[in-house]
Design an enzyme around this catalytic site. Structure first.
Site, mmCIF file in Angstrom:
data_model
loop_
_atom_site.group_PDB
_atom_site.id
_atom_site.type_symbol
_atom_site.label_atom_id
_atom_site.label_comp_id
_atom_site.label_asym_id
_atom_site.label_seq_id
_atom_site.Cartn_x
_atom_site.Cartn_y
_atom_site.Cartn_z
ATOM 1 N N SER A 86 0.720 -1.141 -0.565
ATOM 2 C CA SER A 86 -0.252 -0.226 0.284
ATOM 3 C C SER A 86 0.973 1.140 0.108
ATOM 4 C CB SER A 86 -0.430 -0.118 1.527
ATOM 5 O OG SER A 86 -1.739 -1.295 1.119
ATOM 6 N N GLU B 148 3.651 1.860 -1.718
ATOM 7 C CA GLU B 148 3.712 2.032 -3.061
ATOM 8 C C GLU B 148 2.615 2.343 -4.241
ATOM 9 O OE1 GLU B 148 6.581 0.324 -0.977
ATOM 10 O OE2 GLU B 148 5.023 -1.259 -1.143
ATOM 11 N N LEU C 246 -4.530 -3.188 4.697
ATOM 12 C CA LEU C 246 -3.678 -3.521 6.048
ATOM 13 C C LEU C 246 -4.434 -3.412 6.891
ATOM 14 C CD1 LEU C 246 -2.443 0.439 4.857
ATOM 15 C CD2 LEU C 246 -0.728 -1.712 4.753
ATOM 16 N N ILE C 247 -3.104 -4.764 7.675
ATOM 17 C CA ILE C 247 -3.883 -5.412 8.454
ATOM 18 C C ILE C 247 -3.306 -4.739 10.315
ATOM 19 C CG2 ILE C 247 -5.129 -7.470 10.346
ATOM 20 C CD1 ILE C 247 -5.560 -9.020 7.008
ATOM 21 N N THR D 122 3.194 -3.655 16.138
ATOM 22 C CA THR D 122 3.644 -2.421 16.648
ATOM 23 C C THR D 122 2.638 -1.482 15.786
ATOM 24 O OG1 THR D 122 4.445 -2.171 14.384
ATOM 25 C CG2 THR D 122 5.804 -3.760 16.160
ATOM 26 N N HIS E 51 3.681 0.475 13.059
ATOM 27 C CA HIS E 51 3.659 0.614 11.111
ATOM 28 C C HIS E 51 2.256 0.210 10.835
ATOM 29 C CE1 HIS E 51 5.750 -0.364 7.748
ATOM 30 N NE2 HIS E 51 4.371 -1.962 7.616
ATOM 31 N N PHE F 250 -9.976 5.523 -2.907
ATOM 32 C CA PHE F 250 -9.427 5.090 -1.600
ATOM 33 C C PHE F 250 -9.991 3.513 -1.737
ATOM 34 C CE2 PHE F 250 -8.588 4.670 2.991
ATOM 35 C CZ PHE F 250 -7.621 4.747 3.006
ATOM 36 N N ARG G 90 -15.270 -7.899 4.349
ATOM 37 C CA ARG G 90 -15.849 -6.166 3.833
ATOM 38 C C ARG G 90 -14.780 -6.273 2.401
ATOM 39 N NH1 ARG G 90 -14.966 -5.346 9.239
ATOM 40 N NH2 ARG G 90 -16.299 -3.145 10.254
#
Length: 224
Positions: A94, A96, A119-120, A124, A126, A151, A165
């Site tokens: 993601s 990039e 993104l999961i 941390t 991140h 998006f 989702r």
């Protein structure tokens, strides 16, 4: 006497703080279990027969992203977007997406871009850094290039949220496809489509000097 005054001041202070504190769901009397995954956006009849759409997807979380892209393509087909007018490419992750979206926008070969990724959250920070960078980056690409950038990145706390989702009737990719077509049509209306620009607001249209040598041959969709 002193104790009574102290108690009174403490009570007034507590009341003031409570008065300016945001109400919780319990105070508002609403349920805390919200169905945030369900789409509340409705779309009318969209004719995307002349629209060119770019899809940039990530290889990270490939299976889920593939499902999202399938949903987007389903919506594009319903909007009559020609298969030849759909360009798809991929990037590692993601982070990039914004730069790839800018490259595609600068090519001038598409009318809107869908950036798809997943993104999961891990153990941390991140996750937070990437989410923030990607969302701001994609927004900036759209603003800087005047090209609609959708998006299409799911930001979830666990894989179960992703599955809810990205599959079935709740596939968010479907809405992203519809959004891309609607925004492409809106952009076309705002700037006069693929032809000469029209005036916006209080301004008069400004004639632009362009090279018409290649007008007879339509640009191929995607990078070239």
């Amino acid at each position: 006497m002193f104790i009574s005054k102290l108690f009174l001041c403490t009570s007034l202070l507590a009341s003031s703080v409570y008065g300016f504190s945001p109400l919780t769901n319990n105070h508002r009397g609403v349920k805390s279990a919200l169905k945030g995954a369900e789409s509340e956006v409705s779309f009318g009849d969209l004719d995307g027969s002349d629209v060119r759409i770019g899809i940039i997807r990530t290889r990270w979380n490939d299976e889920h992203v593939t499902n999202l892209v399938d949903g987007a393509r389903k919506a594009l087909a319903e909007c009559k977007v020609d298969e030849d007018n759909i360009f798809e490419t991929e990037v590692p992750g993601s982070f990039e997406l914004p730069l790839a979206a800018k490259f595609l926008a600068m090519s001038g070969t598409v009318d809107a871009v869908i950036c798809a990724g997943v993104l999961i959250k891990g153990d941390t920070m991140h996750f937070e850094y990437i989410c923030d960078a990607v969302s701001k980056g994609l927004m900036n690409v759209g603003i800087q290039t005047n090209l609609p950038v959708v998006f299409g990145v799911l930001t979830c706390l666990d894989e179960e949220q992703v599955k809810k989702r990205s599959s079935g009737d709740n596939n968010h990719g479907y809405d992203w496809g519809k959004t891309a077509v609607e925004m492409a049509l809106l952009r076309s209306e705002a700037v006069g489509g693929m032809g000469k620009p029209t005036g916006m607001g209080f301004s008069s249209p400004t004639e632009l000097k362009v090279d018409t040598a290649g007008d007879k041959e339509k640009k191929k969709v995607g990078f070239f």
